[in-house]
Design a protein around this motif. Structure first.
Motif, mmCIF file in Angstrom:
data_model
loop_
_atom_site.group_PDB
_atom_site.id
_atom_site.type_symbol
_atom_site.label_atom_id
_atom_site.label_comp_id
_atom_site.label_asym_id
_atom_site.label_seq_id
_atom_site.Cartn_x
_atom_site.Cartn_y
_atom_site.Cartn_z
ATOM 1 N N UNK A 37 79.158 27.242 85.850
ATOM 2 C CA UNK A 37 80.371 27.191 86.155
ATOM 3 C C UNK A 37 80.471 26.993 87.888
ATOM 4 N N UNK A 38 79.429 27.557 88.579
ATOM 5 C CA UNK A 38 79.570 27.516 89.853
ATOM 6 C C UNK A 38 79.336 26.249 90.390
ATOM 7 N N UNK A 39 78.334 25.396 89.756
ATOM 8 C CA UNK A 39 77.974 24.043 90.104
ATOM 9 C C UNK A 39 79.192 23.179 90.048
ATOM 10 N N UNK A 79 89.682 26.757 94.868
ATOM 11 C CA UNK A 79 89.346 27.904 95.619
ATOM 12 C C UNK A 79 89.656 29.179 94.833
ATOM 13 N N UNK A 80 91.062 29.126 94.195
ATOM 14 C CA UNK A 80 91.560 30.141 93.372
ATOM 15 C C UNK A 80 90.812 30.417 92.037
ATOM 16 N N UNK A 81 90.411 29.266 91.626
ATOM 17 C CA UNK A 81 89.533 29.445 89.951
ATOM 18 C C UNK A 81 88.374 30.267 90.544
ATOM 19 N N UNK A 82 87.576 30.107 91.392
ATOM 20 C CA UNK A 82 86.442 30.723 91.899
ATOM 21 C C UNK A 82 86.624 32.271 92.052
ATOM 22 N N UNK A 83 87.826 32.641 92.759
ATOM 23 C CA UNK A 83 87.916 33.786 93.160
ATOM 24 C C UNK A 83 88.639 34.514 91.726
ATOM 25 N N UNK A 84 89.246 33.939 90.900
ATOM 26 C CA UNK A 84 89.844 34.293 89.602
ATOM 27 C C UNK A 84 88.653 34.965 88.839
ATOM 28 N N UNK A 121 80.028 40.407 77.117
ATOM 29 C CA UNK A 121 81.444 39.977 76.751
ATOM 30 C C UNK A 121 82.128 39.464 77.836
ATOM 31 N N UNK A 122 82.399 40.305 79.113
ATOM 32 C CA UNK A 122 83.211 39.710 79.922
ATOM 33 C C UNK A 122 82.743 38.697 80.874
ATOM 34 N N UNK A 123 81.496 38.368 80.791
ATOM 35 C CA UNK A 123 81.003 37.096 81.727
ATOM 36 C C UNK A 123 81.386 36.035 80.550
ATOM 37 N N UNK A 124 81.219 35.983 79.164
ATOM 38 C CA UNK A 124 81.646 35.069 78.381
ATOM 39 C C UNK A 124 83.051 34.617 78.683
ATOM 40 N N UNK A 125 83.880 35.646 78.732
ATOM 41 C CA UNK A 125 85.238 35.484 78.642
ATOM 42 C C UNK A 125 85.814 35.020 80.018
ATOM 43 N N UNK A 126 85.106 35.402 81.132
ATOM 44 C CA UNK A 126 85.425 35.190 82.597
ATOM 45 C C UNK A 126 85.040 33.509 82.878
ATOM 46 N N UNK A 127 83.775 33.274 82.320
ATOM 47 C CA UNK A 127 83.081 31.910 82.387
ATOM 48 C C UNK A 127 83.984 31.031 81.615
ATOM 49 N N UNK A 128 84.288 31.491 80.505
ATOM 50 C CA UNK A 128 85.008 30.558 79.441
ATOM 51 C C UNK A 128 86.634 30.232 80.067
ATOM 52 N N UNK A 129 87.023 31.312 80.653
ATOM 53 C CA UNK A 129 88.433 31.168 81.347
ATOM 54 C C UNK A 129 88.285 30.216 82.498
ATOM 55 N N UNK A 130 87.176 30.315 83.231
ATOM 56 C CA UNK A 130 87.172 29.445 84.569
ATOM 57 C C UNK A 130 86.738 27.984 84.236
ATOM 58 N N UNK A 131 85.811 27.798 82.932
ATOM 59 C CA UNK A 131 85.627 26.335 82.469
ATOM 60 C C UNK A 131 86.880 25.835 82.071
#
Length: 679
Positions: A111-113, A191-196, A222-232
């Protein structure tokens, strides 16, 4: 009705997006909206790729703002769902688990890349291109406007096309200016997506471990899956929109889609593909890479080069055949000769040595001067001068030019581009030497002098002008002298229509009940023939409306109009404040002229004895010569009854001598008699 429905739909959509930031929405609806966001982003990308010009997608800056707002609203809703229930729907969970798998660190790095690619490469690059494009577009506007005016004056385009081009330039400036600002939304969104995502992960850890009692591993998973999925889910549409923005601002007006241009420009050099195939083959043979990996790619490139070579040959043959067939069809068609019978209103032709006059690359400013001539004639005469056709003519002498009206030459001259034209003040200076010539506009004796004599000539009182100014002055005087020939019914209709919005009652009364467009054109032509400006068209038409019910004689109507324009005509010739020096006719001459006026069905005419005419010419010439010597402009004044006939009598011999009547003089003007014509 359709337009109002579309406006209402957009308004409701914007209100719904704003509401999403405050009102929680169910996860099934969130899944649908996330899929809609991805679909809309793909659609925008495809439109951007297949748009031939940036202005064809002029709504893009506004659309960019709406999609960014929609994406942020979805981020707010998904963050609320993640932190409050630990469930953000199937779409987000699927994206997160598919990318992360069993390793949360790998998923976060992926996601970061993606975020770095979007922010540092695509978004910042597109932002810079949009900024430069907006600046260059604004800087290029004056040059583009001048180019349009030059094409208009050269006859390459008409008024409608010029207006459309100017509108396009204004829209381009507005579009790229809007894109420059809109790219800030894309940058802020990245920028906002990375902060979120960071907020979701940290907040999830806190809620999962402190409030729900989950272990560190469970909360992290759990929350990494959801956060990264939301970010993607938000990053993928943002990446598509950023790419669309970059495509829009980097596209030039090529006239084709991105696929067409890439295929045509990138693969239009088959020999380069052979070179690349050879290089890859050498890589495979001379390096540990091995031929097994490079030879298939090299063979594919070589085959592609061969096919492109064959296609280019076929395309060239087909284009050649089509060109020959089109030429043959044009020659055989009956319309092929239509272009040869068109006559330009004004033509300016010149020999090959004068080409630098019209070539802007060689410093020529003739086209710009033509623009100023048209404006000057509009201000002084009140007419719109037609497009002046400017072209070279090898049949002329190298330094010669010719001015034509309706295809017939009315004047010509010769220029020496490396000289200056110097006109004597009356007392010649022996030190000022040059090539004797005649000033073309007014027929005055002059000299072509070198630049090193120019300063001496100016100190001696000579009037020194450069060749472009000589041409501009000559062309202006020719247009003024033949303005009545350039004013046809179509041009008259355009002038009349220009005052229709402000004076509809006047036109409704006059046309066609009292006079036709042809009648008005004849009256305006009579005025222009004597260099009377028709700019005050309202006064002219008001006078015609007053007297058209009495007479339909164009000459008599012209006299009535001239009397209405008394102040304008008086000031045109008045010198030294309110003094007008004039040449009058003796009572005997006036009586001779009045007695010689005959009336017929075709109108009144002057039947004067030729011997008497010669005596009048001789006496008038004496008075004109005397006033010219004194530096005064000769103006003849007569009674209203004989003015028109006297003017017609001397028109062929003395076309530039104005003839006024007593009724055409302003009461505030002081008349000074400077001579009398008597026989």
């Amino acid at each position: 009705m359709k337009s109002r429905s579309a406006e209402l739909t957009i308004i409701l959509a914007v209100l719904s997006i704003i509401s999403m930031m405050v009102i929680p929405i169910p996860t099934p609806l969130l899944d649908v909206l996330l899929i809609v966001n991805i679909g809309v982003s793909f659609m925008i990308l495809l439109v951007a790729m297949n748009t031939t010009e940036a202005l064809h997608f002029s709504v893009f800056p506004s659309l960019l703002l709406l999609t960014t707002l929609f994406r942020l609203a979805l981020n707010v809703s998904s963050t609320r769902a993640i932190l409050s229930t630990g469930n953000a729907g199937t779409v987000i969970h699927t994206f997160g688990s598919f990318v992360i798998g069993d390793n949360a660190v790998v998923g976060f790095v992926v996601f970061l890349i993606l975020a770095i690619i979007q922010y540092l490469i695509i978004t910042r690059g597109a932002e810079r291109v949009a900024e430069v494009a907006a600046r260059f577009t604004l800087d290029a506007m004056p040059g583009k406007q001048i180019s349009i005016d030059a094409d208009l004056n050269a006859g390459l385009i008409n008024e409608k096309e010029a207006r459309e081009r100017r509108e396009t330039i204004e829209k381009e400036a507005d579009f790229f200016g809007a894109m420059d600002g809109a790219m800030k939304f894309v940058k802020g969104d990245a920028v906002a997506s990375m902060i979120i995502v960071a907020i979701n992960i940290i907040g999830g850890f806190i809620i999962g471990m402190a409030m729900n009692g989950d272990s560190l591993t469970t909360a992290l998973q759990n929350y990494t899956i959801l956060s990264v999925g939301d970010g993607l889910v938000s990053q993928l549409p943002a990446l598509l929109i950023s790419t669309s923005s970059g495509l829009i601002v980097t596209r030039s007006a090529s006239g084709g889609t991105l696929g067409d241009e890439l295929t045509r420009q990138l693969f239009s050099f088959p020999r380069f593909m052979y070179i690349v195939a050879g290089v890859l083959t050498l890589f495979g043979i001379l390096t540990p890479i091995g031929p097994i990996r490079t030879l298939p790619v090299a063979a594919l490139l070589a085959y592609g080069g061969y096919r492109m070579t064959q296609n280019l040959k076929t395309t060239e043959m087909q284009a050649s055949k089509k060109e020959v067939a089109a030429e043959e069809a044009e020659v055989r068609s009956p319309e092929s000769v239509m272009s040869f019978i068109q006559v330009d209103p004004i033509e300016f032709e010149f020999g090959y040595a004068l080409i630098p006059l019209a070539d802007s690359k060689q410093g020529g400013d003739l086209l710009d001067r033509v623009i100023m001539i048209r404006r000057q004639c509009a201000l002084e005469l009140g007419i719109v001068v037609p497009v002046i056709r400017i072209r070279d003519n090898i049949q002329l002498k190298p330094n010669q030019y010719s001015i034509k009206i309706r295809g017939n030459e009315v004047s010509n001259g010769e220029l020496l581009l490396d000289h200056y034209l110097a006109m004597s003040p009356g007392i010649d200076d022996p030190a000022v030497t040059g090539i004797p010539t005649t000033e073309p506009a007014f027929g005055l004796p002059a000299l072509w002098i070198h630049g090193n004599v120019r300063e001496r000539a100016e100190l001696a009182g000579y009037t020194v002008v450069d060749p472009p100014s000589v041409v501009a002055t000559h062309l202006t005087e020719v247009i003024k002298r033949h303005a009545h020939e350039l004013l046809g019914r179509q041009e008259t209709k355009a002038l009349v229509d220009s005052i229709k919005p402000t004076h509809p009652t006047l036109l409704d009364e006059l046309i066609p009940g009292l006079l036709s467009i042809g009648d008005i054109q004849k009256v305006l032509g009579n005025l222009l023939r004597e260099k009377v400006s028709i700019r005050d068209l309202v006064t002219i038409l008001e006078t015609l409306a007053d007297y058209a019910a009495i007479t339909k004689d164009h000459a008599l109507l012209t006299e009535y109009v001239r009397q209405s324009l008394a102040r304008q005509i008086s000031q045109q010739y008045c010198v030294k404040g309110q003094v007008l020096p004039v040449i009058t006719l003796s009572a005997a001459v006036e009586k001779r002229l009045a007695d010689a006026i005959q009336h017929s069905e075709q109108g009144a005419y002057l039947a004067l004895d030729p011997r008497v005419s010669q005596q009048v010419y001789h006496a008038l010439n004496e008075q004109i010569g005397r006033l010219t010597t004194l530096g005064q402009q000769p103006v003849v004044i007569t009674s209203p009854a004989v003015r028109l006939h006297f003017r017609r009598m001397i028109e062929r011999v003395l076309p530039d001598v104005p003839v006024l009547s007593y009724n055409e003089l302003d009461a505030a003007i002081e008349i000074q008699s400077s001579g009398m014509v008597s026989i």
